[in-house]
Design an enzyme around this catalytic site. Structure first.
Site, PDB file in Angstrom:
ATOM      1  N   GLU A  41      35.591  -3.192  27.075  1.00 26.75           N
ATOM      2  CA  GLU A  41      34.317  -2.857  26.422  1.00 26.75           C
ATOM      3  C   GLU A  41      34.479  -1.631  25.521  1.00 26.75           C
ATOM      4  O   GLU A  41      35.091  -0.638  25.919  1.00 26.75           O
ATOM      5  CB  GLU A  41      33.268  -2.587  27.497  1.00 26.75           C
ATOM      6  CG  GLU A  41      31.910  -2.166  26.985  1.00 26.75           C
ATOM      7  CD  GLU A  41      30.924  -1.885  28.113  1.00 26.75           C
ATOM      8  OE1 GLU A  41      29.721  -1.777  27.838  1.00 26.75           O
ATOM      9  OE2 GLU A  41      31.365  -1.769  29.280  1.00 26.75           O
ATOM     10  N   LYS A 116      26.186  -7.436  23.907  1.00 21.93           N
ATOM     11  CA  LYS A 116      25.938  -7.246  25.347  1.00 21.93           C
ATOM     12  C   LYS A 116      24.478  -7.573  25.665  1.00 21.93           C
ATOM     13  O   LYS A 116      23.561  -7.075  24.996  1.00 21.93           O
ATOM     14  CB  LYS A 116      26.280  -5.810  25.736  1.00 21.93           C
ATOM     15  CG  LYS A 116      26.272  -5.530  27.240  1.00 21.93           C
ATOM     16  CD  LYS A 116      26.797  -4.128  27.508  1.00 21.93           C
ATOM     17  CE  LYS A 116      26.872  -3.815  28.990  1.00 21.93           C
ATOM     18  NZ  LYS A 116      27.440  -2.478  29.253  1.00 21.93           N
ATOM     19  N   TYR A 122      21.082   3.400  34.758  1.00 18.54           N
ATOM     20  CA  TYR A 122      21.011   4.047  36.066  1.00 18.54           C
ATOM     21  C   TYR A 122      22.280   4.852  36.280  1.00 18.54           C
ATOM     22  O   TYR A 122      23.260   4.707  35.566  1.00 18.54           O
ATOM     23  CB  TYR A 122      20.854   2.999  37.178  1.00 18.54           C
ATOM     24  CG  TYR A 122      21.942   1.932  37.182  1.00 18.54           C
ATOM     25  CD1 TYR A 122      23.150   2.132  37.830  1.00 18.54           C
ATOM     26  CD2 TYR A 122      21.756   0.733  36.493  1.00 18.54           C
ATOM     27  CE1 TYR A 122      24.150   1.173  37.814  1.00 18.54           C
ATOM     28  CE2 TYR A 122      22.755  -0.234  36.476  1.00 18.54           C
ATOM     29  CZ  TYR A 122      23.939  -0.012  37.142  1.00 18.54           C
ATOM     30  OH  TYR A 122      24.928  -0.963  37.125  1.00 18.54           O
ATOM     31  N   CYS A 152      30.780  -6.376  30.532  1.00 19.07           N
ATOM     32  CA  CYS A 152      30.546  -5.531  31.712  1.00 19.07           C
ATOM     33  C   CYS A 152      29.319  -5.949  32.520  1.00 19.07           C
ATOM     34  O   CYS A 152      29.359  -6.906  33.269  1.00 19.07           O
ATOM     35  CB  CYS A 152      30.470  -4.058  31.293  1.00 19.07           C
ATOM     36  SG  CYS A 152      30.872  -2.914  32.653  1.00 19.07           S
ATOM     37  N   LEU A 301      44.765  30.634  43.544  1.00 19.85           N
ATOM     38  CA  LEU A 301      45.316  30.125  44.797  1.00 19.85           C
ATOM     39  C   LEU A 301      45.029  31.136  45.894  1.00 19.85           C
ATOM     40  O   LEU A 301      45.506  32.270  45.851  1.00 19.85           O
ATOM     41  CB  LEU A 301      46.820  29.898  44.647  1.00 19.85           C
ATOM     42  CG  LEU A 301      47.480  28.911  45.604  1.00 19.85           C
ATOM     43  CD1 LEU A 301      46.852  27.536  45.486  1.00 19.85           C
ATOM     44  CD2 LEU A 301      48.976  28.826  45.319  1.00 19.85           C
ATOM     45  N   ASP A 306      41.328  24.041  49.863  1.00 20.41           N
ATOM     46  CA  ASP A 306      40.801  23.467  48.618  1.00 20.41           C
ATOM     47  C   ASP A 306      41.701  23.776  47.427  1.00 20.41           C
ATOM     48  O   ASP A 306      42.079  22.881  46.664  1.00 20.41           O
ATOM     49  CB  ASP A 306      39.383  23.989  48.359  1.00 20.41           C
ATOM     50  CG  ASP A 306      38.404  23.585  49.443  1.00 20.41           C
ATOM     51  OD1 ASP A 306      38.464  22.430  49.879  1.00 20.41           O
ATOM     52  OD2 ASP A 306      37.594  24.424  49.859  1.00 20.41           O
ATOM     53  N   THR A 407      38.086  25.099  41.995  1.00 19.33           N
ATOM     54  CA  THR A 407      38.649  24.506  43.212  1.00 19.33           C
ATOM     55  C   THR A 407      37.621  24.202  44.295  1.00 19.33           C
ATOM     56  O   THR A 407      37.992  23.847  45.409  1.00 19.33           O
ATOM     57  CB  THR A 407      39.723  25.444  43.795  1.00 19.33           C
ATOM     58  OG1 THR A 407      39.132  26.710  44.100  1.00 19.33           O
ATOM     59  CG2 THR A 407      40.867  25.652  42.812  1.00 19.33           C
TER      60      THR A 407
END
Length: 552
Positions: A41, A116, A122, A152, A301, A306, A407
């Site tokens: 598409e 289409k 939504y 689609c 870090l 995480d 992170t």
């Protein structure tokens, strides 16, 4: 008749790149003696182009690229290409000015357009903003075959499968009444966890119900927050899957059709939920960085789980030489946080630097003391640490042209356990749709063959380490409980009463729901979040900030 499927990874708006990619696959299809090549598409402009569609120059350029492409493709190959086209009846009928279309190219000409029929509006979709729906069934006549062309969403409205109708029209049913020999579907269907299984069941159901073969070609790649998994498929009229393309990477497949489909190649898909999530996030980070013009990334870090996971994803996506980790310990950082982070750096083979922030914290305290007039340590001082770190990361990102990855996980983003202009700084929130419990599961999966995430990071209690002895569970419910409440609230859309009825404490539920809605102002200022769930904090989440509806 051989039909080729080109599972493409377009760059939104880069018409030259996308045209060249389509042309390369067209020549590949010719070498394989294919008669028809399918692309996804809006393959010429990339999906979703969003408000680029409001730019008249963009529409004109896309259609000019289509004309050029029609003259370049092999003359004995038929090609279906997706692009936006002008609705010439818009002014008369008061409709939207564009169609979401597929062009049929052959022998140097644009021979036909298909529009289409069903326009989703939504979650992350907003196609009514741009497009008018097509009104006619789309039938391609090629070499004596009648081929039904769908785009689609056109296949996502069978009331027998969904137990409801979301649209008045069912294009698949209408095409079956046209006595077509084959249904093809050109898609840009975004990924979320377990979406492939759902698509497969839906397409199987449609093929069996209408006794028609279905070929489904999907886009692959990351475009902003959305990740497209590819996973193109083909089914015979009994609903048996005869062809399966790769997931999370470009692919090219050939399948034979002569009244029915013949067996094609079946690729192996992810063997676990963790492998699927990992592949999606790696693709999302790689494409977001490269399509935005970044070759290197930086992240803070901390020695926590995480940031460790984000570092591992970044290394896989861009290579260890393109990842820089910055360690920024404070007086409240534990010794193991530094050593754990250093061990992770060694395991991943990435670069790192350490900048102590104690002296910077002291300077902030001195500058604020005349105004605050209160030396007592509190939330302001805690958040200053995070903002100092955010400033240092942004300074290096600006200096060297790095993309900063934030992170935070979904659990933290949901309840606001994060600092604006601090740990929320960044160009991309890599794991902001991954709950904390799934962060642990994914890290344990990474360690299944050898240790990547140091063992101590996996077993120590999570902590922001912004004050002595601080633990996440001092402020939040246990993550096993928090994540289940969030799942019920966000994805299952359950009410407070329904969640309590499921066995959760009323005070805990009230606290969590209140935190979610009071944290909306933070999420509105967060970087884009890679979407892997049915409901992420992105374009599919449109809550007001200044609202008193939710009071728990």
């Amino acid at each position: 008749m051989k039909i080729a499927l080109a599972q493409l990874n377009p760059i939104i708006g880069n018409l030259d790149f996308n045209s060249q990619q389509i042309l390369e696959y067209a020549h590949k299809a010719q070498k394989e003696e294919a008669r028809l090549l399918l692309t996804p598409e809006l393959s010429l402009c990339g999906y979703p182009p969003r408000d680029l569609l409001l730019n008249h120059d963009f529409i004109a350029a896309a259609n000019k690229s289509l004309e050029q492409l029609s003259r370049q493709i092999p003359k004995d190959l038929a090609l279906l290409v997706g692009l936006p086209t002008i609705n010439i009846n818009a002014d008369i009928a008061g409709e939207k000015p564009l169609y979401n279309s597929v062009a049929y190219l052959e022998a140097g000409q644009i021979k036909q357009y298909f529009h289409k029929r069903l326009l989703p509006n939504y979650d992350v979709f907003d196609e009514h903003r741009y497009f008018a729906p097509g009104v006619n069934s789309n039938v391609l006549l090629l070499d004596g075959y009648k081929i039904g062309v769908t785009i689609c969403e056109d296949l996502w409205n069978d009331e027998c499968f969904w137990s409801k109708k979301s649209y008045q029209v069912n294009p698949l049913h209408e095409l079956s009444q046209e006595n077509v020999d084959l249904i093809i579907n050109l898609s840009a269907s975004p990924y979320c966890l377990n979406k492939h299984q759902l698509r497969k069941q839906m397409l199987q159901s449609g093929a069996k119900k209408y006794h028609l073969p279905i070929i489904y070609t999907n886009q692959v790649g990351g475009n902003d927050e959305l990740i497209f998994d590819g996973s193109s498929m083909a089914f015979n009229q009994e609903g048996k899957c005869l062809l399966q393309a790769k997931s999370f990477q470009k692919d090219f497949k050939i399948i034979d059709f002569s009244c029915e489909l013949e067996q094609g190649e079946l690729e192996n898909l992810a063997q676990s939920e963790e492998e699927e999530i990992w592949s999606a996030l790696v693709l999302g980070v790689r494409d977001y960085a490269q399509k935005s013009g970044f070759s290197k990334v930086i992240l803070g870090l901390s020695g926590g789980i995480d940031s460790s996971l984000v570092a591992a994803i970044a290394k896989e996506a861009l290579g260890s030489s393109n990842v820089l980790a910055l360690l920024m310990p404070s007086p409240y950082s534990s010794e193991h946080s530094i050593t754990d982070a250093q061990q992770l750096v060694k395991n991943l083979g990435i670069s790192s630097h350490i900048i102590e922030i104690e002296s910077l914290m002291h300077q902030y305290d001195l500058a604020l003391l005349p105004i605050l007039k209160d030396p007592e340590f509190g939330i302001a001082q805690e958040n200053i640490q995070s903002r100092i770190r955010g400033n240092l990361l942004m300074a290096l990102a600006n200096k060297f042209g790095y993309l900063l990855l934030s992170t935070g996980n979904k659990s933290e983003m949901a309840v606001g356990y994060c600092t604006l202009y601090g740990d929320m700084n960044g160009g991309l929130a890599a794991i902001a749709d991954l709950p904390k419990t799934k962060v642990y599961k994914l890290c344990n999966w990474l360690n299944r063959q050898k240790e990547i995430i140091p063992h101590n990071i996996l077993v120590k209690p999570p902590s922001a380490e912004l004050k002595p002895g601080q633990l996440d569970q001092d402020s939040l419910p246990a993550y096993e409980i928090l994540d289940e409440i969030l799942l019920r609230m966000l994805e299952k859309r359950q009410s407070k009463e329904e969640i309590i009825a499921a066995g959760y404490d009323i005070q805990t539920v009230s606290k969590v729901m209140n935190l979610v809605f009071k944290s909306e102002f933070k999420r509105k200022q967060a970087p884009p979040c890679l979407k892997i769930s049915e409901r992420a904090f992105g374009s599919g989440w449109r809550m007001p900030i200044a609202s008193s509806w939710f009071e728990y």
